[in-house]
Scaffold this motif. Structure first.
Motif, PDB file in Angstrom:
ATOM      1  N   ARG A  56       1.856  42.137  75.604  1.00 47.37           N
ATOM      2  CA  ARG A  56       1.044  42.623  76.972  1.00 47.37           C
ATOM      3  C   ARG A  56      -0.235  43.476  75.999  1.00 47.37           C
ATOM      4  NH1 ARG A  56       3.267  46.346  80.728  1.00 47.37           N
ATOM      5  NH2 ARG A  56       2.339  47.871  79.919  1.00 47.37           N
ATOM      6  N   ALA A  57       0.010  44.090  74.874  1.00 51.72           N
ATOM      7  CA  ALA A  57      -0.906  44.518  75.064  1.00 51.72           C
ATOM      8  C   ALA A  57      -1.517  44.229  73.706  1.00 51.72           C
ATOM      9  CB  ALA A  57       0.387  46.359  73.655  1.00 51.72           C
ATOM     10  N   ALA A  58      -1.200  43.411  72.888  1.00 53.89           N
ATOM     11  CA  ALA A  58      -1.756  42.170  71.903  1.00 53.89           C
ATOM     12  C   ALA A  58      -2.895  41.618  72.659  1.00 53.89           C
ATOM     13  CB  ALA A  58      -0.958  41.451  71.308  1.00 53.89           C
ATOM     14  N   ARG A  59      -2.828  41.352  73.918  1.00 55.58           N
ATOM     15  CA  ARG A  59      -2.975  40.610  75.060  1.00 55.58           C
ATOM     16  C   ARG A  59      -4.511  40.075  75.346  1.00 55.58           C
ATOM     17  NH1 ARG A  59      -0.750  36.067  77.711  1.00 55.58           N
ATOM     18  NH2 ARG A  59      -2.066  35.739  79.333  1.00 55.58           N
ATOM     19  N   ALA A  60      -5.061  41.990  75.115  1.00 54.61           N
ATOM     20  CA  ALA A  60      -6.879  42.279  75.069  1.00 54.61           C
ATOM     21  C   ALA A  60      -7.147  41.412  74.177  1.00 54.61           C
ATOM     22  CB  ALA A  60      -6.488  43.521  75.569  1.00 54.61           C
ATOM     23  N   THR A  61      -6.314  41.416  72.936  1.00 53.01           N
ATOM     24  CA  THR A  61      -7.304  40.822  71.851  1.00 53.01           C
ATOM     25  C   THR A  61      -7.176  39.128  71.781  1.00 53.01           C
ATOM     26  OG1 THR A  61      -6.426  41.844  70.509  1.00 53.01           O
ATOM     27  CG2 THR A  61      -8.469  43.111  70.917  1.00 53.01           C
ATOM     28  N   GLY A  62      -6.709  38.932  72.480  1.00 53.74           N
ATOM     29  CA  GLY A  62      -6.617  37.006  72.106  1.00 53.74           C
ATOM     30  C   GLY A  62      -4.829  37.057  72.039  1.00 53.74           C
ATOM     31  N   GLY A  63      -4.218  38.416  72.114  1.00 54.45           N
ATOM     32  CA  GLY A  63      -2.625  37.460  70.690  1.00 54.45           C
ATOM     33  C   GLY A  63      -2.883  37.673  69.499  1.00 54.45           C
ATOM     34  N   PHE A  64      -1.842  36.724  69.402  1.00 57.73           N
ATOM     35  CA  PHE A  64      -1.130  36.344  68.195  1.00 57.73           C
ATOM     36  C   PHE A  64      -1.659  35.434  67.043  1.00 57.73           C
ATOM     37  CE2 PHE A  64       1.852  38.738  70.286  1.00 57.73           C
ATOM     38  CZ  PHE A  64       2.163  40.333  69.681  1.00 57.73           C
ATOM     39  N   ALA A  65      -2.175  36.309  65.972  1.00 57.53           N
ATOM     40  CA  ALA A  65      -2.786  34.425  64.662  1.00 57.53           C
ATOM     41  C   ALA A  65      -0.931  34.556  64.112  1.00 57.53           C
ATOM     42  CB  ALA A  65      -3.639  34.719  63.886  1.00 57.53           C
ATOM     43  N   ALA A  66      -0.753  33.512  63.764  1.00 55.67           N
ATOM     44  CA  ALA A  66       0.092  33.045  62.843  1.00 55.67           C
ATOM     45  C   ALA A  66       0.696  32.148  62.154  1.00 55.67           C
ATOM     46  CB  ALA A  66       1.288  33.072  64.022  1.00 55.67           C
ATOM     47  N   SER A  67       0.676  31.885  61.275  1.00 53.56           N
ATOM     48  CA  SER A  67       1.033  30.828  60.080  1.00 53.56           C
ATOM     49  C   SER A  67       3.042  31.008  59.590  1.00 53.56           C
ATOM     50  CB  SER A  67       0.374  30.908  58.948  1.00 53.56           C
ATOM     51  OG  SER A  67      -0.009  31.527  58.519  1.00 53.56           O
ATOM     52  N   ALA A  68       2.931  29.694  59.437  1.00 54.27           N
ATOM     53  CA  ALA A  68       4.219  29.203  58.716  1.00 54.27           C
ATOM     54  C   ALA A  68       3.857  28.652  57.495  1.00 54.27           C
ATOM     55  CB  ALA A  68       4.934  28.697  60.136  1.00 54.27           C
ATOM     56  N   GLY A  69       4.871  29.191  56.383  1.00 53.22           N
ATOM     57  CA  GLY A  69       4.829  27.784  54.314  1.00 53.22           C
ATOM     58  C   GLY A  69       5.093  26.723  55.388  1.00 53.22           C
ATOM     59  N   GLU A  70       5.132  25.778  53.820  1.00 51.13           N
ATOM     60  CA  GLU A  70       5.892  24.742  53.946  1.00 51.13           C
ATOM     61  C   GLU A  70       7.634  24.740  54.160  1.00 51.13           C
ATOM     62  OE1 GLU A  70       3.777  22.160  50.773  1.00 51.13           O
ATOM     63  OE2 GLU A  70       3.868  24.055  50.605  1.00 51.13           O
ATOM     64  N   ALA A  71       8.152  23.760  54.731  1.00 52.87           N
ATOM     65  CA  ALA A  71       9.752  23.716  54.423  1.00 52.87           C
ATOM     66  C   ALA A  71      10.344  23.399  53.442  1.00 52.87           C
ATOM     67  CB  ALA A  71      10.295  22.329  55.890  1.00 52.87           C
ATOM     68  N   ARG A  72      10.039  24.061  52.567  1.00 55.86           N
ATOM     69  CA  ARG A  72      10.185  23.826  50.966  1.00 55.86           C
ATOM     70  C   ARG A  72      11.951  25.090  50.963  1.00 55.86           C
ATOM     71  NH1 ARG A  72       7.383  21.607  47.593  1.00 55.86           N
ATOM     72  NH2 ARG A  72       6.137  19.642  48.836  1.00 55.86           N
ATOM     73  N   MET A  73      13.052  24.521  49.924  1.00 53.37           N
ATOM     74  CA  MET A  73      14.089  25.350  50.249  1.00 53.37           C
ATOM     75  C   MET A  73      13.923  25.226  48.973  1.00 53.37           C
ATOM     76  SD  MET A  73      14.749  26.586  52.859  1.00 53.37           S
ATOM     77  CE  MET A  73      16.602  27.603  52.809  1.00 53.37           C
ATOM     78  N   VAL A  74      14.343  26.428  48.291  1.00 55.99           N
ATOM     79  CA  VAL A  74      15.134  26.346  46.420  1.00 55.99           C
ATOM     80  C   VAL A  74      16.650  26.028  46.765  1.00 55.99           C
ATOM     81  CG1 VAL A  74      15.392  28.095  44.180  1.00 55.99           C
ATOM     82  CG2 VAL A  74      13.389  28.076  46.838  1.00 55.99           C
ATOM     83  N   GLY A  75      16.953  24.792  45.712  1.00 54.50           N
ATOM     84  CA  GLY A  75      18.263  24.453  45.605  1.00 54.50           C
ATOM     85  C   GLY A  75      18.749  25.315  43.907  1.00 54.50           C
ATOM     86  N   GLN A  76      19.675  25.487  43.369  1.00 57.74           N
ATOM     87  CA  GLN A  76      20.419  25.881  42.334  1.00 57.74           C
ATOM     88  C   GLN A  76      21.932  26.042  41.798  1.00 57.74           C
ATOM     89  OE1 GLN A  76      20.556  30.630  42.805  1.00 57.74           O
ATOM     90  NE2 GLN A  76      18.757  30.898  41.830  1.00 57.74           N
ATOM     91  N   VAL A  77      21.497  24.908  40.884  1.00 56.88           N
ATOM     92  CA  VAL A  77      22.490  24.363  39.922  1.00 56.88           C
ATOM     93  C   VAL A  77      22.526  26.038  38.573  1.00 56.88           C
ATOM     94  CG1 VAL A  77      23.479  22.973  38.537  1.00 56.88           C
ATOM     95  CG2 VAL A  77      21.953  22.333  41.084  1.00 56.88           C
ATOM     96  N   GLN A  78      23.959  26.089  38.837  1.00 57.21           N
ATOM     97  CA  GLN A  78      23.546  27.302  37.126  1.00 57.21           C
ATOM     98  C   GLN A  78      24.687  26.873  37.011  1.00 57.21           C
ATOM     99  OE1 GLN A  78      27.760  29.521  38.634  1.00 57.21           O
ATOM    100  NE2 GLN A  78      27.325  31.179  36.665  1.00 57.21           N
TER     101      GLN A  78
END
Ligand code: NAD
Length: 418
Positions: free
Chosen positions: A94-116
């Motif tokens: 509610r406190a953030a609403r007065a200025t338009g709320g939240f700007a958000a982003s998410a990166g690519e769906a990449r995972m790291v697989g490890q072979v030791q």
């Protein structure tokens, strides 16, 4: 969706909350039945999910209001047992609403697989892996027909040498596009499938073959501006920054600061059937990625004297895979948020983390956190003291009005004491 700012949502009875939710999120009766049901799964489903099952365990599911994320109103389902978390998220939003709320982003769906790789791998293992990358990626991608069909899967392979005291090991890493999934199983399968080709290329022995839960390419971030008047004036804005500075520089404070952020993120993750342990592990790894454990969020005073907040946290979340796509409550919760893609979900989760952080810090630098928390926790204390659920609200209200909120006082009230 209609607005997420539903007047006096917290004061309504359950039927009225559900009706407002149905209307605002355009849910159908089946969704409402699931959300208001006994947790979405019965024993048969539980028995299929875990070993040695004997039952299921309920956790409260509530709705945080007021969120605007990337100009979209969104109601946020949160599953948590902790009093005041949902209220704090709603207040921050509610406190953030007065200025338009939240700007958000998410990166690519990449995972790291490890072979030791251990044992006598070649001195020029990196070059050999690069030369064999076609075979290695082919073997990895043979592990998931679905990801292949979707044009996803292992994209590249690289090597890192890790010093282990006097010795050294080689880690061969797959960069995997996991599509709409969290991707642990998919990545693990790819590591196992690729291991023989990696052994052949390096001349070493593949030991562990598993994803890393640190997923820096899946970074979600949220920013918001809180008007100085909303925060409590110029002095309160400055105090918020002082509070943040301690979290930035002191691990004892940072861990509690981040715990508050995770109160919000984990509650949304639980409601949507995510792997909460993976999210927690990655968040705390990120908090210490610079070499010292620090705040996941950042706070500053902007040019207009308002409070600017930002949060950055890796969020490996999925809308398919795990239980996210099969648990009826998790699916209904994703529909409440209209999160059809993992990135939508990650954006909302980052916004909730920032809202939570704002509310906790604001309470801490003004009235202190206990006043609000204990008021909301009073009913739990009444129940712990033996109040039947129907009487708990009255006992809690009395304790709040007396300013003595404790299990001992609840016992006295129940015993008819003054
Ligand atoms: P999963 O294996 O259940 O589902 C992923 C699969 O879904 C993909 O391999 C693909 O075949 C299929 N799929 C269908 N449509 C897809 C789409 N649009 N995008 C992507 N995949 C699609 O789950 P997962 O996400 O690979 O793994 C998550 C599960 O693994 C969670 O339950 C988690 O708890 C568990 N897990 C975690 C760890 C860890 O985090 N360390 C280790 C082991 C298992």
């Amino acid at each position: 969706m209609a607005g997420s700012s539903i007047p006096r949502f917290y004061e309504r009875d359950r039927a009225s909350r559900l009706e407002a939710l149905r209307e605002a999120a355009s849910l159908d009766e089946a969704d409402i039945a699931v959300l208001s049901g006994g947790g979405g799964i019965g024993f048969e489903e539980a028995d299929a999910m875990v070993e040695n099952a004997v039952g299921t365990m309920g956790v409260p599911l509530g709705i945080a209001t007021n969120f605007v994320v990337n100009s979209r109103d969104v109601l946020v389902p949160m599953a948590t047992e902790e009093s005041s978390v949902i209220a704090a998220a709603s207040r921050g939003a509610r406190a953030a609403r007065a200025t338009g709320g939240f700007a958000a982003s998410a990166g690519e769906a990449r995972m790291v697989g490890q072979v030791q790789i251990v044992g006598g791998y070649a001195d020029d293992a990196e070059a050999r892996v690069a030369a064999a990358s076609g075979e290695i990626l082919g073997a990895a991608n043979s592990a998931s027909r679905t990801l292949r069909r979707l044009g996803r899967g292992a994209r590249s392979v690289s090597c890192r040498r890790v010093r282990t005291g006097d010795a050294e090991q080689l880690v061969v890493e797959l960069d995997v596009d996991v599509g709409d999934a969290m991707g642990a199983n998919a990545t693990n399968s790819m590591c196992e499938a690729a291991a023989p080709a990696i052994e052949a290329a390096t001349g070493g022995r593949a030991l562990m073959r598993i994803l890393s839960n640190y997923s820096p390419r899946r970074m979600a971030s949220a920013t918001a501006t809180f008007l100085a008047a909303e925060v409590g004036g110029e002095g309160a804005v400055r105090d918020m920054v002082l509070a943040y500075e301690l979290a930035r520089h002191d691990m004892f404070r940072a861990v509690t600061h981040n715990k508050g952020i995770m109160n919000g993120i984990v509650a949304v993750a639980t409601a949507t059937g995510q792997d909460v342990r993976a999210i927690e592990a990655a968040a705390h790894a990120h908090a210490s990625a610079g070499g010292a454990y620090t705040s996941l969020s950042g706070w500053s005073v902007d040019a207009e004297g308002n409070l600017a907040g930002r949060l950055e946290v890796p969020l490996a979340v999925g809308t398919v895979g795990g239980i996210s796509g099969i648990h009826p409550t998790a699916r209904a919760c994703a529909r409440v948020m209209r999160a059809s893609a993992p990135a939508d979900l990650a954006c909302v989760m980052a916004a909730v983390g920032l809202a939570q952080n704002y509310s906790a810090m604001r309470a801490l630098v003004t009235t202190g956190i206990q006043a609000g928390h204990m008021r909301l926790h009073a009913r739990n204390l009444a129940i712990a003291a033996g109040a039947p659920p129907a009487r708990a609200a009255a006992v809690a209200a009395r304790m709040v009005s007396e300013g003595d909120i404790s299990e001992a006082r609840a016992r006295e009230i129940l015993a008819g004491g003054q």
